[in-house]
Design a protein around this motif. Structure first.
Motif, PDB file in Angstrom:
ATOM      1  N   GLN A   1       0.809  -1.075  -0.011  1.00  0.00           N
ATOM      2  CA  GLN A   1       0.151  -0.089   0.012  1.00  0.00           C
ATOM      3  C   GLN A   1       0.896   1.160   0.073  1.00  0.00           C
ATOM      4  O   GLN A   1       1.055   1.827   1.117  1.00  0.00           O
ATOM      5  N   GLY A   2       1.482   1.543  -1.009  1.00  0.00           N
ATOM      6  CA  GLY A   2       2.284   2.755  -1.326  1.00  0.00           C
ATOM      7  C   GLY A   2       1.496   4.064  -0.514  1.00  0.00           C
ATOM      8  O   GLY A   2       2.131   4.805  -0.166  1.00  0.00           O
ATOM      9  N   GLY A   3       0.146   4.084  -1.043  1.00  0.00           N
ATOM     10  CA  GLY A   3      -0.780   5.422  -0.633  1.00  0.00           C
ATOM     11  C   GLY A   3      -0.277   5.531   1.015  1.00  0.00           C
ATOM     12  O   GLY A   3      -0.261   6.735   1.285  1.00  0.00           O
ATOM     13  N   LEU A   4      -0.104   4.505   1.784  1.00  0.00           N
ATOM     14  CA  LEU A   4      -0.137   4.661   3.160  1.00  0.00           C
ATOM     15  C   LEU A   4       1.073   5.482   3.422  1.00  0.00           C
ATOM     16  O   LEU A   4       1.297   6.322   4.382  1.00  0.00           O
ATOM     17  N   LEU A   5       2.320   5.356   2.673  1.00  0.00           N
ATOM     18  CA  LEU A   5       3.480   6.121   2.958  1.00  0.00           C
ATOM     19  C   LEU A   5       3.225   7.470   2.545  1.00  0.00           C
ATOM     20  O   LEU A   5       3.939   8.447   3.234  1.00  0.00           O
ATOM     21  N   LYS A   6       2.480   7.696   1.451  1.00  0.00           N
ATOM     22  CA  LYS A   6       2.266   8.981   0.962  1.00  0.00           C
ATOM     23  C   LYS A   6       1.526   9.795   2.170  1.00  0.00           C
ATOM     24  O   LYS A   6       1.824  10.864   2.625  1.00  0.00           O
ATOM     25  N   LYS A   7       0.613   9.142   2.902  1.00  0.00           N
ATOM     26  CA  LYS A   7      -0.152   9.515   3.762  1.00  0.00           C
ATOM     27  C   LYS A   7       0.704   9.834   5.209  1.00  0.00           C
ATOM     28  O   LYS A   7       0.476  11.055   5.769  1.00  0.00           O
ATOM     29  N   VAL A   8       1.615   9.101   5.397  1.00  0.00           N
ATOM     30  CA  VAL A   8       2.422   9.232   6.440  1.00  0.00           C
ATOM     31  C   VAL A   8       3.278  10.441   6.363  1.00  0.00           C
ATOM     32  O   VAL A   8       3.424  11.404   7.178  1.00  0.00           O
ATOM     33  N   LEU A   9       3.961  10.665   5.062  1.00  0.00           N
ATOM     34  CA  LEU A   9       4.830  11.798   4.952  1.00  0.00           C
ATOM     35  C   LEU A   9       3.758  13.108   5.066  1.00  0.00           C
ATOM     36  O   LEU A   9       4.301  14.265   5.616  1.00  0.00           O
TER      37      LEU A   9
ATOM     38  N   GLY B   1       1.570   6.439  -7.311  1.00  0.00           N
ATOM     39  CA  GLY B   1      -0.022   6.510  -7.336  1.00  0.00           C
ATOM     40  C   GLY B   1      -0.392   6.002  -6.128  1.00  0.00           C
ATOM     41  O   GLY B   1       0.493   5.402  -5.342  1.00  0.00           O
ATOM     42  N   ASN B   2      -1.553   6.308  -5.733  1.00  0.00           N
ATOM     43  CA  ASN B   2      -2.291   5.885  -4.358  1.00  0.00           C
ATOM     44  C   ASN B   2      -1.941   4.269  -4.524  1.00  0.00           C
ATOM     45  O   ASN B   2      -1.720   3.763  -3.350  1.00  0.00           O
ATOM     46  N   ASP B   3      -2.206   3.593  -5.413  1.00  0.00           N
ATOM     47  CA  ASP B   3      -2.156   2.276  -5.506  1.00  0.00           C
ATOM     48  C   ASP B   3      -1.008   1.558  -5.902  1.00  0.00           C
ATOM     49  O   ASP B   3      -0.918   0.233  -5.904  1.00  0.00           O
ATOM     50  N   ASP B   4       0.107   2.418  -6.027  1.00  0.00           N
ATOM     51  CA  ASP B   4       1.322   1.737  -6.421  1.00  0.00           C
ATOM     52  C   ASP B   4       2.133   0.940  -5.235  1.00  0.00           C
ATOM     53  O   ASP B   4       1.697   1.298  -4.027  1.00  0.00           O
ATOM     54  N   ILE B   5       2.768   0.073  -5.631  1.00  0.00           N
ATOM     55  CA  ILE B   5       3.616  -0.625  -4.655  1.00  0.00           C
ATOM     56  C   ILE B   5       4.972   0.259  -4.481  1.00  0.00           C
ATOM     57  O   ILE B   5       5.557   0.578  -5.571  1.00  0.00           O
ATOM     58  N   VAL B   6       5.429   0.592  -3.365  1.00  0.00           N
ATOM     59  CA  VAL B   6       6.564   1.429  -2.927  1.00  0.00           C
ATOM     60  C   VAL B   6       7.531   0.453  -2.400  1.00  0.00           C
ATOM     61  O   VAL B   6       7.297  -0.244  -1.386  1.00  0.00           O
TER      62      VAL B   6
ATOM     63  N   SER C   1      20.172   4.405  10.267  1.00  0.00           N
ATOM     64  CA  SER C   1      19.764   5.706  10.613  1.00  0.00           C
ATOM     65  C   SER C   1      19.874   6.561   9.341  1.00  0.00           C
ATOM     66  O   SER C   1      20.803   6.809   9.041  1.00  0.00           O
ATOM     67  N   MET C   2      18.706   6.995   8.627  1.00  0.00           N
ATOM     68  CA  MET C   2      18.845   7.652   7.536  1.00  0.00           C
ATOM     69  C   MET C   2      18.053   9.041   7.622  1.00  0.00           C
ATOM     70  O   MET C   2      16.931   9.214   7.871  1.00  0.00           O
ATOM     71  N   GLY C   3      18.970  10.036   7.478  1.00  0.00           N
ATOM     72  CA  GLY C   3      18.629  11.417   7.668  1.00  0.00           C
ATOM     73  C   GLY C   3      17.917  11.932   6.369  1.00  0.00           C
ATOM     74  O   GLY C   3      18.498  11.892   5.151  1.00  0.00           O
ATOM     75  N   MET C   4      16.668  12.205   6.235  1.00  0.00           N
ATOM     76  CA  MET C   4      16.011  12.946   5.184  1.00  0.00           C
ATOM     77  C   MET C   4      15.322  14.093   5.423  1.00  0.00           C
ATOM     78  O   MET C   4      14.868  14.527   6.579  1.00  0.00           O
ATOM     79  N   ASN C   5      15.073  14.952   4.294  1.00  0.00           N
ATOM     80  CA  ASN C   5      14.289  16.045   4.443  1.00  0.00           C
ATOM     81  C   ASN C   5      12.952  15.538   4.048  1.00  0.00           C
ATOM     82  O   ASN C   5      12.403  15.241   3.131  1.00  0.00           O
ATOM     83  N   LEU C   6      11.919  15.725   5.080  1.00  0.00           N
ATOM     84  CA  LEU C   6      10.543  15.343   4.905  1.00  0.00           C
ATOM     85  C   LEU C   6       9.768  15.949   3.753  1.00  0.00           C
ATOM     86  O   LEU C   6       8.970  15.327   3.140  1.00  0.00           O
ATOM     87  N   ASN C   7       9.973  17.074   3.500  1.00  0.00           N
ATOM     88  CA  ASN C   7       9.455  17.744   2.496  1.00  0.00           C
ATOM     89  C   ASN C   7       9.746  17.333   1.153  1.00  0.00           C
ATOM     90  O   ASN C   7       8.916  16.989   0.271  1.00  0.00           O
ATOM     91  N   ASN C   8      11.028  17.007   0.968  1.00  0.00           N
ATOM     92  CA  ASN C   8      11.610  16.353  -0.253  1.00  0.00           C
ATOM     93  C   ASN C   8      11.122  15.044  -0.493  1.00  0.00           C
ATOM     94  O   ASN C   8      10.826  14.563  -1.560  1.00  0.00           O
ATOM     95  N   MET C   9      11.151  14.326   0.496  1.00  0.00           N
ATOM     96  CA  MET C   9      10.716  12.894   0.509  1.00  0.00           C
ATOM     97  C   MET C   9       9.075  12.922   0.188  1.00  0.00           C
ATOM     98  O   MET C   9       8.628  12.041  -0.694  1.00  0.00           O
ATOM     99  N   ALA C  10       8.258  13.806   0.713  1.00  0.00           N
ATOM    100  CA  ALA C  10       6.871  13.949   0.371  1.00  0.00           C
ATOM    101  C   ALA C  10       6.848  14.323  -1.120  1.00  0.00           C
ATOM    102  O   ALA C  10       5.932  13.517  -1.674  1.00  0.00           O
ATOM    103  N   LYS C  11       7.593  15.293  -1.553  1.00  0.00           N
ATOM    104  CA  LYS C  11       7.577  15.629  -2.973  1.00  0.00           C
ATOM    105  C   LYS C  11       7.862  14.057  -3.643  1.00  0.00           C
ATOM    106  O   LYS C  11       7.096  14.079  -4.979  1.00  0.00           O
ATOM    107  N   MET C  12       8.984  13.386  -3.559  1.00  0.00           N
ATOM    108  CA  MET C  12       9.080  12.177  -4.241  1.00  0.00           C
ATOM    109  C   MET C  12       7.849  11.257  -4.230  1.00  0.00           C
ATOM    110  O   MET C  12       7.514  10.731  -5.267  1.00  0.00           O
ATOM    111  N   LEU C  13       7.330  11.076  -2.806  1.00  0.00           N
ATOM    112  CA  LEU C  13       6.403  10.065  -2.755  1.00  0.00           C
ATOM    113  C   LEU C  13       4.817  10.574  -3.706  1.00  0.00           C
ATOM    114  O   LEU C  13       4.017   9.921  -3.845  1.00  0.00           O
ATOM    115  N   ARG C  14       4.765  12.011  -3.775  1.00  0.00           N
ATOM    116  CA  ARG C  14       3.681  12.345  -4.486  1.00  0.00           C
ATOM    117  C   ARG C  14       3.726  11.995  -5.969  1.00  0.00           C
ATOM    118  O   ARG C  14       2.620  12.011  -6.543  1.00  0.00           O
ATOM    119  N   CYS C  15       4.855  11.489  -6.274  1.00  0.00           N
ATOM    120  CA  CYS C  15       4.987  11.041  -7.781  1.00  0.00           C
ATOM    121  C   CYS C  15       4.421   9.636  -7.825  1.00  0.00           C
ATOM    122  O   CYS C  15       4.367   8.903  -8.902  1.00  0.00           O
TER     123      CYS C  15
END
Lengths: 257, 14
Positions: free
Chosen positions: A8-16, A83-88, A67-81
């Motif tokens: 459920q890739g959409g779940l990770l999108k929602k988390v971000l 689909g909600n039904d995609d496997i991530v 431990s992986m440091g990430m910019n959450l805005n950038n991660m959210a931008k990538m995950l927005r690419c």
């Protein structure tokens, strides 16, 4: 080597979407237990704690704790690419300074790779003691979001008071006051609409609505929200992520001087 | 008005 495949890739999108407005940069911790994060907002008023358990992933490979440091805005931008039904799938090689997000559409005829640079972040892990809360309210997540949004048009802070009969949300501002009471429900046929109150002691605490409104970005993740309060502790707002874990927000109360 | 509390005064760094 890290490889986490989530159907459920959409779940990770929602988390971000639920974290990116509160926290800019954070370390994601990956261990055999799961994929987790703990981070404070820049003013140290709120803390978010995320856990996505390894069992919730279709494939979970994490050879060693990373431990992986990430910019959450950038991660959210990538995950927005995605689909909600995609496997991530999240992939990172040992010692690599980047992470790859792979998106597969449901019919598996489109595969996308997005590579994001990791960052070095000084993380401050806080010990959150297990606590027995004096009052715990469980209510529909959408209703809680609506109340926070409505009250923030009137005032900046909300006084939340829990009694055996219900939970009261009050605010005041230049134009006047507002008061919303949600009484405990007794129906059993629609548990997702119930307001359930477990009260050891009545609690009244004041919080900044700005933060609560930010937490309600997690509303798409859960039908119910759990609000736990004690007079001497930050409140906890928990959204359970079915089959995976939770996102919890801790918010320090306003304190009378 | 009341003063905003801080998470670090409740939870300690580990």
């Amino acid at each position: 080597m890290l490889e986490l495949r989530l159907l459920q890739g959409g779940l990770l999108k929602k988390v971000l979407e639920a974290m990116k407005d509160l926290v800019n940069d954070a370390n994601f911790d990956c261990s055999p237990t799961g994929f987790s994060l703990q981070a404070m907002d820049s003013s140290h008023v709120a803390l978010v704690s995320l856990l996505l358990r390894s069992e919730g992933f279709e494939h979970y490979r994490c050879d060693r704790n990373v431990s992986m440091g990430m910019n959450l805005n950038n991660m959210a931008k990538m995950l927005r690419c995605a689909g909600n039904d995609d496997i991530v799938t999240l992939k990172a090689d040992d010692g690599s300074d980047c992470i790859t997000f792979m998106f597969e559409n449901p019919s598996q005829d489109k595969i996308a790779d997005f590579e994001m640079k990791l960052m070095d972040i000084d993380s401050e892990h806080l010990g959150i003691p297990d606590a027995e809360y004096q009052s715990i309210v469980r209510m529909p997540a959408a209703e809680f979001a609506r109340i926070c949004r409505d009250l923030s048009t009137i005032g900046d802070t909300v006084l939340i008071s829990v009694s055996k009969e219900g939970v009261q949300f009050s605010t005041r501002g230049d134009m006047g006051t507002a008061n919303i009471v949600c009484r405990r429900t007794t129906t059993v046929d629609k548990p997702e609409e119930d307001v359930i109150i477990e009260m050891e002691e009545p609690v009244s605490l004041t919080f900044a609505l700005r933060y609560l409104n930010s937490f309600t970005k997690a509303t798409p993740l859960a039908t119910q929200v759990t609000i736990s309060m004690s007079s001497d502790l930050p409140m906890v707002i928990e959204y359970r992520i079915e089959g995976m874990g939770y996102i919890r927000y801790y918010l320090a109360p306003k304190i009378d001087e | 008005g009341p003063k905003q509390g801080n998470i670090l005064s409740f939870f300690k760094k580990i």
